[in-house]
Design a protein around this motif. Structure first.
Motif, short mmCIF file in Angstrom:
data_model
loop_
_atom_site.label_atom_id
_atom_site.label_comp_id
_atom_site.label_asym_id
_atom_site.label_seq_id
_atom_site.Cartn_x
_atom_site.Cartn_y
_atom_site.Cartn_z
N ARG B 39 0.63 -1.12 0.05
CA ARG B 39 0.08 0.05 -0.11
C ARG B 39 1.02 1.15 0.07
O ARG B 39 0.63 2.42 -0.37
N ASN B 219 -2.35 10.03 25.31
CA ASN B 219 -1.94 9.97 23.97
C ASN B 219 -1.02 11.19 23.89
O ASN B 219 -1.58 12.35 23.39
N TYR B 232 -2.86 4.19 15.11
CA TYR B 232 -4.49 4.44 15.21
C TYR B 232 -4.55 5.92 14.89
O TYR B 232 -5.34 6.12 13.97
N VAL B 233 -3.85 6.79 15.57
CA VAL B 233 -3.87 8.17 15.32
C VAL B 233 -3.59 8.53 13.80
O VAL B 233 -3.95 9.36 13.16
N MET B 235 -3.60 6.67 11.10
CA MET B 235 -4.77 6.12 10.05
C MET B 235 -5.77 6.96 10.06
O MET B 235 -6.67 7.00 9.05
N GLN B 236 -5.99 7.93 11.14
CA GLN B 236 -7.09 8.79 11.16
C GLN B 236 -6.66 10.37 10.39
O GLN B 236 -7.48 11.02 10.04
N GLY B 237 -5.44 10.38 10.11
CA GLY B 237 -5.10 11.83 9.57
C GLY B 237 -3.89 11.52 8.66
O GLY B 237 -4.13 11.78 7.37
N ASN B 238 -2.73 11.15 9.06
CA ASN B 238 -1.40 11.10 8.20
C ASN B 238 -1.49 9.45 7.91
O ASN B 238 -0.67 8.84 8.58
#
Lengths: 232, 271, 316
Positions: B39, B219, B232-233, B235-238
């Motif tokens: 990916r 966090n 986790y963070v 994958m929600q932004g960068n």
């Protein structure tokens, strides 16, 4: 000299033994499986505590239930060779033999001398650097014997030492045992279930049955049947 | 090789069925991991490695996981040993408690740690009076990791010590060796390879810990944002950061597994 | 000698087969997600679905016809259920909104998936199914529009919200004013910058620094942040537990909370960041008629009153 009078309630029966072994004498303890032979050895060594009784070794009392004397296993100076020899497989033969000496913080030269001495006399000197896990049954027993004698014990006990050995190794171990018991002049108890062993190695013999001493005498004179359970 | 001694036709069918099963299981486990690598482009991966968030998450995870492992081994080994060798009152309760974190959802563990050690927590409030605070610190990360990961090592150690033939330790005692000396020179070397595999599982679980960490430690990049949190963070932004750290975690896990296998093979060869 | 199948093996195999069967059935009955490409599709016009439910009120249904290069979604919501991906700050209001919607449109039910807008956006981009998307951030709304996930004409402003600072009821940090936030030892919770309220909080802090408190105050305040949470309610939770001294959340959270849960410090409108919420229908929806009804409801006085009740600033 060993004088042991012990009682212990076990799962199937009551163990009630009186045992006297003189210095330099090999006492053969016989009986069927479960008659209490190994338990007796465990009690004398200190691994098991008796319910009642006393054990006197060379005049020193190592255990007396009435007065609460109970010298711990580590300090009883009893050489105990188990059935599976229990040599430490990850250590070399030399390290095995030296194990008990190192625990007592003896100087390195003395340790080295004694280890070499015993390895020579047990005919395992050429295996000194071999990992004990790679040895044959007979070799392991000789290592266990050397290890037990190296600490200069006041008593030597062997639990079914010949069961896993071939005839030749059995002969060797028997000869070595008798030789050094006489030389060191210490009492020795050998547990076995084979009558032939008792005549070859023992000075005296006794038969246990259901935790009681059924008979005691000279090895050659063992009666054919014991009175309670036909275990001889 | 005749399998099950079946007739030839049955044999072929069995082989086919076995083949399908093995392929299905292997692919199900392997493909998601491989997909990660596809990916993101290698250039993007190496460029993202320099991202300060990635670097700080990496250091933090490595630091906390190793500390956790050290504490679990140093405290857990004697604990497991004495737990096995002695019968003490409440032993059954302790036995059950050791297994508890395995079935407890990590988030629940986190909530529990927070209401106990938090600033206004049952115990935390007393520590707070002395100015000692646990929540939102790197120590909290370690505490969370220890809570969820220690059962892996403790159960393994317990099982190994229980199954070790007692004759070795008994003989050592008759030879004059104290409990501690016996543990160190006889018991541990003989259970070493099993203990190592327990340590590896502990490491893996601690490295991947998320739920309890985010609840109890929060966090904060550089302080409490371990790699799983960063994924986790991310994958929600960068997304690139998320993918890069995921790949890093895969690489680290594989490296550990391979190292342990090599060590075990060498030990087997020596024996 | 042939090997006979021992009974326990038969049982084991049956259990495994049973489980496989059960999971297959289960998967068939529940939603499956469509795979939408990450890059915007080179097309065309939105799809039309039949307006299955005749409703009393006239609704504006998107009526353009479509051909789309993306494969049609393979699943449809269970009849009547609308899936609304909704910004987490609406968690408190969602219960009332849902009940009210069903009362107004009998036979229809809305199911909310509440999470940080950024998390929901990622889910949609990776193929998650939803009918309606409520976003807390204009920039995320615009991204989704440009990526082609929204039916762009359906995107409307829903309400607005301001940032506020909440303190635990007992005020353990003894914070009396915004300037106290920079005191050493103060613990602050904020949302991560990827969460809309996180960006809003940082913007408000910058505004306050520029207008009143200075850069030093801003730097000290930011260094007092002990955790960047991944959703707005999580920030509120840390404050309500008393584990932090202050938290940056939406005004709606403070208004909707039971009296006495928090103390608040307001940030003046001129320094504050106006967060604009939008609502829109997603391209992938197979239930666009009902989605439009829901949007209509949310923008009507019924919906807006509820939002206002929960502390949001309505648009009408």
């Amino acid at each position: 000299m060993l004088e042991a009078v012990v009682e212990k309630k076990l799962r199937d029966y009551q163990l009630d033994i009186t045992l006297t072994v003189k210095a330099g004498e090999v006492m053969v303890l016989m009986g069927t499986n479960g008659s209490g032979k190994s338990t007796t050895l465990n009690i004398i060594s200190g691994l098991l505590a008796p319910d009642k009784g006393s054990i006197i070794l060379n005049g020193e009392c190592i255990c007396r239930t009435e007065t609460g004397i109970d010298i711990p296993v580590e300090e009883r100076r009893i050489g105990y060779v188990l059935q599976n020899s229990a040599v430490f497989p990850h250590m070399q033969v030399r390290e095995n033999v030296a194990f008990g000496l190192k625990a007592r913080h003896i100087s390195r030269e003395i340790i080295s001398d004694r280890v070499n001495f015993w390895m020579e006399h047990m005919h395992i000197a050429d295996l000194a650097d071999v990992k004990a896990g790679n040895l044959s049954g007979g070799q392991k027993q000789r290592v266990a014997l050397a290890r037990a004698l190296a600490i200069e014990p006041s008593l030597l006990m062997l639990d079914e030492p010949f069961t896993a050995l071939d005839t030749e190794s059995t002969q060797t171990v028997k000869e070595l045992t008798r030789k050094f018991i006489k030389k060191l002049n210490i009492p020795c108890i050998v547990v076995t279930h084979r009558i032939a062993d008792s005549t070859e190695i023992g000075d005296r013999a006794c038969v246990l049955c259901h935790g009681k001493k059924e008979w005691e005498g000279l090895p050659g004179k063992m009666p054919e049947y014991c009175t309670v359970c036909h275990c001889a | 090789m005749s399998f099950f001694n079946l007739r030839p036709k049955r044999q072929t069918l069995t082989y086919i069925a076995a083949g399908i099963l093995i392929a299905a299981v292997t692919l199900y486990l392997a493909l998601p991991i491989l997909a990660l690598f596809f990916r993101i482009t290698p250039e993007m991966f190496f460029a993202t490695l320099a991202d300060p968030d990635v670097i700080s998450a990496l250091w933090l995870s490595m630091f906390t996981t190793f500390v956790t492992l050290a504490i679990v081994i140093i405290v857990g080994t004697p604990f497991a040993y004495y737990h096995c060798r002695y019968n003490y009152p409440g032993k059954i309760v302790v036995d059950t408690l050791i297994d508890l974190p395995l079935v407890l959802p990590p988030a629940v563990a986190g909530v529990g740690l927070l209401v106990l050690y938090g600033r206004v927590g049952l115990l935390g409030r007393y520590f707070n009076m002395f100015g000692i605070q646990f929540a939102f610190t790197t120590l909290a990360v370690i505490m969370a990791q220890i809570f969820v990961a220690s059962p892996f090592y403790l159960r393994q150690a317990k099982s190994l010590f229980e199954q070790l033939d007692p004759s070795y330790e008994q003989t050592a005692r008759t030879l004059g060796s104290s409990s501690m000396r016996t543990l160190a020179l006889v018991t541990l070397p003989m259970t070493a390879s099993g203990l190592i595999s327990g340590a590896v599982m502990t490491f893996g679980r601690a490295l991947g810990e998320f739920g309890a960490t985010i609840m109890f430690a929060g966090n904060l990049p550089g302080v409490t944002q371990t790699m799983p949190l960063a994924v986790y963070v991310g994958m929600q932004g960068n997304v690139n950061v998320g993918l890069t750290i995921s790949i890093l975690l895969v690489i680290i896990s594989f490296a550990i597994m391979i190292t342990v296998r090599i060590l075990q093979k060498r030990e087997e060869k020596r024996a | 000698m042939k090997e006979t199948l021992k009974p326990y093996r038969i049982v084991l195999i049956s259990i495994v087969c049973g489980l496989l069967l059960a999971s297959a059935l289960f998967a068939g009955c529940t939603q499956s997600t469509t795979s939408t490409p990450a890059t915007p599709v080179a097309t065309t016009a939105p799809v039309t679905t039949q307006a299955a439910t005749p409703v009393a009120t006239a609704t504006a249904v998107p009526t353009t016809v479509v051909t789309t290069a993306t494969p049609a979604p393979t699943y449809t919501a269970s009849s009547g259920n609308l899936v609304a991906f909704t910004a987490a700050s609406l968690t408190g209001a969602s219960g009332t909104l849902g009940t009210s919607f069903t009362n107004a449109y009998p036979g229809h039910k809305v199911v909310f998936n509440l999470d940080g807008t950024q998390a929901l956006k990622t889910q949609v981009e990776n193929g998650a199914y939803a009918d309606v998307f409520i976003s807390a951030s204009n920039s995320y709304t615009n991204t989704l529009k440009s990526e082609g996930y929204f039916v762009n004409s359906s995107v409307k402003t829903l309400c607005t919200n301001y940032v506020i600072v909440i303190l635990p009821a007992s005020n353990p940090g003894n914070i009396q004013s915004l300037s106290d936030l920079s005191k050493p030892g103060v613990k602050i919770a904020m949302a991560a910058s990827t969460v809309p309220v996180g960006t809003a909080s940082l913007a408000a802090i910058s505004n306050l620094a520029n207008s009143t408190y200075g850069q030093e105050w801003k730097n000290s305040t930011i260094s007092n942040v002990v955790t960047y949470e991944t959703s707005e309610p999580a920030v509120a939770t840390k404050v309500s537990l008393g584990e932090v001294d202050a938290g940056f959340v939406y005004q709606s959270t403070a208004t909707a909370a039971a009296t006495g849960t928090y103390q608040t410090l307001t940030i003046s409108k001129k320094d504050n960041y106006l967060q604009t919420y939008s609502i829109g229908i997603l391209q992938e929806s197979t239930n666009k008629a009902v989605a439009a009804e829901f949007e209509q409801f949310m923008l009507s006085s019924a919906g807006q009153d509820i939002l206002q009740e929960y502390g949001f600033t309505p648009v009408i």
